[in-house]
Design a protein around this motif. Structure first.
Motif, PDB file in Angstrom:
ATOM      1  N   ALA A  55      27.433  47.615  35.828  1.00 18.39           N
ATOM      2  CA  ALA A  55      28.113  46.341  35.583  1.00 18.39           C
ATOM      3  C   ALA A  55      28.850  45.873  36.832  1.00 18.39           C
ATOM      4  N   GLN A  56      29.535  46.806  37.493  1.00 17.54           N
ATOM      5  CA  GLN A  56      30.233  46.470  38.731  1.00 17.54           C
ATOM      6  C   GLN A  56      29.242  46.069  39.816  1.00 17.54           C
ATOM      7  N   ASN A  60      29.274  42.457  41.573  1.00 22.11           N
ATOM      8  CA  ASN A  60      29.487  42.354  43.015  1.00 22.11           C
ATOM      9  C   ASN A  60      28.385  41.570  43.715  1.00 22.11           C
ATOM     10  N   LYS A  61      27.219  41.497  43.082  1.00 25.62           N
ATOM     11  CA  LYS A  61      26.115  40.719  43.639  1.00 25.62           C
ATOM     12  C   LYS A  61      26.224  39.238  43.274  1.00 25.62           C
ATOM     13  N   GLY A  62      27.273  38.890  42.552  1.00 23.34           N
ATOM     14  CA  GLY A  62      27.511  37.487  42.229  1.00 23.34           C
ATOM     15  C   GLY A  62      26.853  36.988  40.963  1.00 23.34           C
ATOM     16  N   ALA A  63      26.333  37.923  40.142  1.00 23.08           N
ATOM     17  CA  ALA A  63      25.676  37.506  38.893  1.00 23.08           C
ATOM     18  C   ALA A  63      26.690  36.888  37.935  1.00 23.08           C
ATOM     19  N   GLU A  64      26.284  35.802  37.301  1.00 25.65           N
ATOM     20  CA  GLU A  64      27.134  35.158  36.290  1.00 25.65           C
ATOM     21  C   GLU A  64      26.628  35.415  34.878  1.00 25.65           C
ATOM     22  N   VAL A  65      25.365  35.829  34.769  1.00 24.88           N
ATOM     23  CA  VAL A  65      24.743  36.105  33.474  1.00 24.88           C
ATOM     24  C   VAL A  65      23.882  37.355  33.614  1.00 24.88           C
ATOM     25  N   ASN A  74      31.088  50.082  27.147  1.00 27.06           N
ATOM     26  CA  ASN A  74      31.769  50.185  28.439  1.00 27.06           C
ATOM     27  C   ASN A  74      31.222  49.166  29.439  1.00 27.06           C
ATOM     28  N   ALA A  75      29.903  49.066  29.484  1.00 25.89           N
ATOM     29  CA  ALA A  75      29.282  48.090  30.382  1.00 25.89           C
ATOM     30  C   ALA A  75      29.647  46.673  29.955  1.00 25.89           C
ATOM     31  N   ALA A  81      35.076  41.527  31.769  1.00 25.60           N
ATOM     32  CA  ALA A  81      36.249  41.483  32.645  1.00 25.60           C
ATOM     33  C   ALA A  81      35.936  40.788  33.965  1.00 25.60           C
ATOM     34  N   ALA A  82      34.674  40.886  34.394  1.00 28.49           N
ATOM     35  CA  ALA A  82      34.260  40.255  35.647  1.00 28.49           C
ATOM     36  C   ALA A  82      33.806  38.819  35.442  1.00 28.49           C
ATOM     37  N   GLY A  83      33.877  38.356  34.189  1.00 32.99           N
ATOM     38  CA  GLY A  83      33.479  36.982  33.898  1.00 32.99           C
ATOM     39  C   GLY A  83      31.978  36.784  33.805  1.00 32.99           C
TER      40      GLY A  83
END
Length: 203
Positions: A55-56, A60-65, A74-75, A81-83
């Motif tokens: 998930a992180q 971090n790669k900029g995925a929005e979906v 957990n994922a 949390a990362a939107g």
């Protein structure tokens, strides 16, 4: 918008992998330009926390979906949390999944659809160990081997998608059917690659 799809291969014709944390690849597609990037999942062999780390990784790669077959709690929480929006139950090819999302056929889910450690497998299957392709562990498990991982337990019943440990929820029948069909397709692709290699070696 960047869309991250769990994938069994490295291009848009690859099948959507039903696992999130332990899928072989993530394909990041730009929905505006249709350009894509295939990224090997660094968490496939993680002893634990694969879902959170994956998930992180996509966040971090900029995925929005995220488009995937299944996502554990957990994922899911890490992505939220990362939107990052999460859509589960996705089947077919990566390209088909992206098209369905862009046309509004796929909607974000409100929660995880499998339990923690869903992709890790329960006990040992009868996979053949070292070999070509990605062994499927307990149906959805990982493991670098060519085995299907449909091992037999003490009751001589297949443990593939069958009997999870006590207290763990079963996938709903429709979801299980979709995942089994995906798994069968992935195994068919593995067998094609294995038979091709056998033919090459026998020449």
């Amino acid at each position: 918008m960047k869309i991250a799809i769990t994938s069994a291969g490295t291009d848009l014709s690859a099948q959507v992998d039903p696992r999130f944390g332990r899928c072989p690849y993530f394909i990041i597609v730009d929905s505006d330009t249709n350009e894509f990037e295939a990224l090997e999942n660094p968490n496939v062999q993680a002893m634990g926390g694969a879902g959170i780390q994956s998930a992180q990784f996509v966040a971090n790669k900029g995925a929005e979906v995220v488009l995937t077959g299944s996502c554990g709690p957990n994922a899911f929480q890490t992505l939220q949390a990362a939107g990052v929006k999460v859509i589960v139950g996705v089947v077919g090819t990566v390209q088909e999944a992206v098209q369905r999302y862009k046309s509004g056929q796929l909607q974000p889910t409100s929660g995880p659809n499998v339990q923690s450690h869903y992709g890790m497998g329960y006990g040992a299957g009868m996979g053949m160990g070292r070999g070509m392709g990605q062994g499927m562990g307990r149906g959805m498990g990982m493991g670098r081997g060519m085995g299907a991982g449909m091992g037999y337990g003490p009751t001589q019943q297949p443990t593939g998608m069958g009997t999870p440990p006590p207290g763990m929820a079963q996938p709903v029948p429709e979801q299980e059917l979709q995942m089994l069909k995906q798994q069968a397709e992935l195994l068919r692709q593995q067998m094609d690659a294995i038979n091709k290699r056998i033919s090459e070696l026998e020449k």
